[in-house]
Design an enzyme around this catalytic site. Structure first.
Site, PDB file in Angstrom:
ATOM      1  N   CYS A  94       0.817  -1.348   0.015  1.00  0.00           N
ATOM      2  CA  CYS A  94      -0.107   0.040  -0.006  1.00  0.00           C
ATOM      3  C   CYS A  94       0.808   1.093   0.049  1.00  0.00           C
ATOM      4  CB  CYS A  94      -1.051   0.104   1.205  1.00  0.00           C
ATOM      5  SG  CYS A  94      -0.298  -0.494   2.563  1.00  0.00           S
ATOM      6  N   GLY A  95       1.918   1.071  -0.843  1.00  0.00           N
ATOM      7  CA  GLY A  95       2.657   2.529  -1.016  1.00  0.00           C
ATOM      8  C   GLY A  95       3.570   2.786   0.146  1.00  0.00           C
TER       9      GLY A  95
END
Lengths: 291, 140
Positions: A88-89
């Site tokens: 998720c980045g």
């Protein structure tokens, strides 16, 4: 130059990756939606709760509650709220960095720091680096107020017993789908409540309290902690899925770019092969006609 | 005095109930109390227990197992804010029985001074409440 077959295989692999990232994007989008509606549903509760808390706090003269006790901060606890899963980045990385920075600043002043870790990612990172007193992992996929009250109550008890002096909550504040801001909130001692007066609270002044305002406040304050923790959990869950949506969208776009450039390369290789073959044939016929 | 009574039951997850009712009985910390329309405005905390109310025409009764919160009574409106609320027909009785057994077993092992004692005691009360509320629905 890579052979035609190699490039073809590469394109296939990237295409499969793209399918996966796109699917993950869609899953994250639907989870994000449900997280958002959860936040939406929480709003009436939080709003009503704050109204009452403020009006009670205003009516009670000396708000002497163990959760409001200010002691010299020697021992500090930090709740670090990350997600359970990655991809998720920078969602977890940013939060962990903010937590580390915060802990470094505090330990410079010679303070003893213990960590309460919510979420697998933070636990995994700090497992060997910090003193984790309590952890909650694999809970964020499906949680309700019970989890928030568990986290809250587990923190409240040792604070009342003066086992530590300050509690901070570090979580990703949800700004919008693409922005999550690591935020530090002091939970204990609770910042005093009910300072700002609004007309609404005054209008309720003709209430009867049962039991007395002081006792009522004692019950409301732990609930206030639950509300704060629950809100942080909601924002974490919405932020995680928002960040994953954005990250997976990016990944899908990158896959498309990669496929495009690989296809170009593949066409060139094919063209070169055809040209080479033609040259062979032309060379062959010329050799035959000369003979 | 308004001639109707509106009840709102709110938990963090959702608005559990909102509508006109005849009477509601709430498990307050100071004891169970009933509210009819025209009740004196007041505010009280709510414990683990059973909340029940009858619909405006008195035909239907609903039972909920609720947990930790407060109730606010104003003219014509009762707002109950609680952390959890389960309608009697939504309670998994087997699970509640198991939770009860587990809490009883844990309590018999723990010393009263232990940190977990209070926690398990509350869990036991919750389980017992849920079982008794679940049985109520079958009577309706």
């Amino acid at each position: 130059m890579a052979s035609l077959k190699d490039i073809k295989r590469q394109v296939g692999a990237v295409q499969k990756t793209k399918q996966i990232t796109r699917a993950m994007n869609m899953v994250a989008a639907s989870k994000f939606k449900s997280a958002q509606s959860k936040m939406e549903n929480f709003r009436p509760y939080a709003g009503k709760f704050m109204d009452v808390l403020n009006s009670v706090a205003q009516r009670v003269e000396s708000a002497a509650h163990p959760l409001l006790a200010v002691r010299e901060p020697k021992k500090i606890r930090v709740i670090c709220m990350t997600s359970d899963r990655g991809l998720c980045g920078g969602f977890n990385t940013n939060l962990i960095k903010a937590t580390e920075r915060f802990m470094r600043d505090k330990s410079k002043d010679g303070k003893d720091i213990a960590l309460i870790s919510v979420g697998r990612k933070g636990r995994d990172y700090f497992r060997k680096k910090a003193n984790i007193v309590s952890q909650k992992v694999d809970m964020l996929n499906k949680f309700d107020m019970t989890l928030a009250s568990e986290i809250g109550d587990e923190a409240i008890l040792p604070f009342i017993k003066a086992e530590y002096d300050e509690l901070y909550l570090i979580y990703n504040q949800f700004v919008n789908v693409s922005i999550q801001k690591p935020t530090v909130v002091r939970l204990f001692p609770l910042p005093s409540v009910g300072q700002e007066s609004d007309g609404d609270a005054d209008a309720r002044a003709d209430y009867a309290y049962e039991p007395s305002g002081e006792i009522l406040l004692q019950k409301l304050l732990p609930m206030y902690v639950h509300v704060l923790v629950y809100r942080a959990l909601l924002e974490t869950s919405a932020g995680e899925n928002g960040a994953r949506m954005a990250a997976m969208d990016n990944a899908t776009n990158n896959c498309e770019d990669l496929i495009r450039s690989l296809t170009l390369k593949m066409n060139k290789a094919r063209q070169a092969a055809i040209t080479a073959e033609l040259m062979d044939i032309v060379g062959g016929t010329e050799a035959l006609s000369k003979g | 005095m308004s001639d109707e009574l509106i009840l709102e039951v709110v938990t963090p997850e959702k608005m559990v109930f909102s509508g006109k009712i005849e009477e509601v009985v709430i498990p307050g910390t100071e004891g169970e109390f009933g509210v009819l329309r025209g009740h004196e405005p007041f505010l009280t905390s709510v414990d683990i227990g059973e909340l029940h109310f009858s619909s405006a025409d008195g035909s239907k009764k609903s039972y909920y197992a609720i947990n930790n919160g407060y109730a606010e009574v104003t003219a014509g409106k009762v707002t109950v804010l609680i952390e959890t609320a389960e309608r009697s027909d939504a309670i998994d009785k087997d699970r509640a029985e198991k939770a009860k057994e587990k809490a009883e077993a844990a309590l018999s092992q723990l010393a009263k001074e232990h940190d977990d004692y209070e926690k398990m005691r509350l869990a036991l009360i919750r389980a017992i409440t849920r079982i008794s509320v679940a049985e109520k629905s079958s009577l309706n």
